[in-house]
Design a protein around this motif. Sequence first.
Motif, mmCIF file in Angstrom:
data_model
loop_
_atom_site.group_PDB
_atom_site.id
_atom_site.type_symbol
_atom_site.label_atom_id
_atom_site.label_comp_id
_atom_site.label_asym_id
_atom_site.label_seq_id
_atom_site.Cartn_x
_atom_site.Cartn_y
_atom_site.Cartn_z
ATOM 1 N N PHE A 26 37.931 11.953 15.924
ATOM 2 C CA PHE A 26 36.770 10.761 16.010
ATOM 3 C C PHE A 26 36.731 9.964 17.081
ATOM 4 O O PHE A 26 35.827 10.021 17.890
ATOM 5 C CB PHE A 26 36.835 9.908 14.688
ATOM 6 C CG PHE A 26 35.758 8.928 14.738
ATOM 7 C CD1 PHE A 26 34.327 9.080 14.279
ATOM 8 C CD2 PHE A 26 36.144 7.700 15.172
ATOM 9 C CE1 PHE A 26 33.480 8.081 14.363
ATOM 10 C CE2 PHE A 26 35.207 6.521 15.307
ATOM 11 C CZ PHE A 26 33.599 6.950 14.761
ATOM 12 N N VAL A 27 37.952 9.702 17.415
ATOM 13 C CA VAL A 27 38.276 8.875 18.771
ATOM 14 C C VAL A 27 38.000 9.475 20.051
ATOM 15 O O VAL A 27 37.408 9.090 20.759
ATOM 16 C CB VAL A 27 39.749 8.310 18.725
ATOM 17 C CG1 VAL A 27 39.939 7.568 19.962
ATOM 18 C CG2 VAL A 27 39.966 7.170 17.699
ATOM 19 N N THR A 28 38.107 10.854 20.016
ATOM 20 C CA THR A 28 37.881 11.650 20.882
ATOM 21 C C THR A 28 36.114 11.969 21.224
ATOM 22 O O THR A 28 35.744 11.785 22.302
ATOM 23 C CB THR A 28 38.381 13.131 20.978
ATOM 24 O OG1 THR A 28 39.816 12.905 20.854
ATOM 25 C CG2 THR A 28 37.985 13.951 22.146
ATOM 26 N N LEU A 29 35.543 12.124 20.020
ATOM 27 C CA LEU A 29 34.102 12.079 19.968
ATOM 28 C C LEU A 29 33.359 10.732 20.528
ATOM 29 O O LEU A 29 32.628 10.690 21.633
ATOM 30 C CB LEU A 29 33.582 12.373 18.724
ATOM 31 C CG LEU A 29 32.248 12.375 18.661
ATOM 32 C CD1 LEU A 29 31.322 13.312 19.438
ATOM 33 C CD2 LEU A 29 31.704 12.347 17.163
ATOM 34 N N ALA A 30 34.129 9.634 20.246
ATOM 35 C CA ALA A 30 33.646 8.236 20.700
ATOM 36 C C ALA A 30 33.972 8.140 22.258
ATOM 37 O O ALA A 30 33.007 7.616 22.866
ATOM 38 C CB ALA A 30 34.466 7.026 19.929
ATOM 39 N N ASN A 31 35.067 8.633 22.692
ATOM 40 C CA ASN A 31 35.339 8.565 23.967
ATOM 41 C C ASN A 31 34.489 9.397 24.915
ATOM 42 O O ASN A 31 33.983 9.112 25.571
ATOM 43 C CB ASN A 31 36.809 9.120 24.399
ATOM 44 C CG ASN A 31 37.844 8.206 24.214
ATOM 45 O OD1 ASN A 31 37.558 6.886 24.396
ATOM 46 N ND2 ASN A 31 39.052 8.637 23.990
ATOM 47 N N THR A 32 34.047 10.698 24.257
ATOM 48 C CA THR A 32 32.984 11.436 24.952
ATOM 49 C C THR A 32 31.680 10.639 25.133
ATOM 50 O O THR A 32 31.112 10.539 26.156
ATOM 51 C CB THR A 32 32.826 12.872 24.453
ATOM 52 O OG1 THR A 32 34.394 13.550 24.415
ATOM 53 C CG2 THR A 32 32.037 13.736 25.018
ATOM 54 N N MET A 33 31.364 10.178 24.152
ATOM 55 C CA MET A 33 29.911 9.305 23.933
ATOM 56 C C MET A 33 29.832 8.308 24.760
ATOM 57 O O MET A 33 29.169 8.127 25.738
ATOM 58 C CB MET A 33 29.916 9.034 22.465
ATOM 59 C CG MET A 33 29.371 10.139 21.584
ATOM 60 S SD MET A 33 29.258 9.625 19.751
ATOM 61 C CE MET A 33 28.349 7.982 19.803
ATOM 62 N N MET A 34 31.013 7.460 24.824
ATOM 63 C CA MET A 34 31.084 6.423 25.644
ATOM 64 C C MET A 34 31.077 6.787 27.337
ATOM 65 O O MET A 34 30.428 6.267 28.191
ATOM 66 C CB MET A 34 32.308 5.463 25.652
ATOM 67 C CG MET A 34 32.084 4.619 24.285
ATOM 68 S SD MET A 34 33.215 3.300 24.030
ATOM 69 C CE MET A 34 34.590 4.446 23.320
ATOM 70 N N GLU A 35 31.632 7.733 27.684
ATOM 71 C CA GLU A 35 31.584 8.424 28.959
ATOM 72 C C GLU A 35 30.309 8.907 29.386
ATOM 73 O O GLU A 35 29.818 8.309 30.390
ATOM 74 C CB GLU A 35 32.836 9.473 29.047
ATOM 75 C CG GLU A 35 32.850 10.075 30.503
ATOM 76 C CD GLU A 35 33.501 9.093 31.527
ATOM 77 O OE1 GLU A 35 33.092 9.355 32.600
ATOM 78 O OE2 GLU A 35 34.336 8.187 30.924
#
Length: 169
Positions: free
Chosen positions: A141-150
């Motif tokens: 989930f945190v990786t997905l959030a990082n990808t979305m924010m990027e």
Amino acid sequence: MSELDQLKDDFVTQWGALGSQWGINRTMAMIHALLLVSPAPVNTDQIMEALHISRGNANTNLRELISWGLIRQVIVRGERKDHFEAEKEVWKIFCTLARERKRRETEPASMVLQDCINRSKGIKTAEGEEFHKQLTALNEFVTLANTMMEKIATKEQSALLPKLVKLLS
């Protein structure tokens, strides 16, 4: 105090209260709000007077706002004092906040999670395996959030906004 000045003061106060709910220092949020609604660059003395804060408090929060990329120091001809202005384009502010939250919060969280995941791989008890599974799901989930924010932080508003509206409709 004029009606507009009262409205600006109310906005600055409320933005400060909201900032503390977002995990940002109240004074930092108030300085940001003051600079957002100021039509011209403002110096430290003006900030101190408007918000009734000390020079140290003002300087500390100004440096932090600069490090976040939300304000910048500007030169005013004929003035010796440092002046500051806020980024006023809302999409740029949003992108800056997304990028900084990612860098300061979700990336470090992902590194901690990844370290714990790697260290928990070898634990073969039911509790250890459940721990590993939970951390793996959280890190995904945190990786997905990082990808979305990027992706958000690097897109132009005009390119991304219609896609977001379509997705949310």
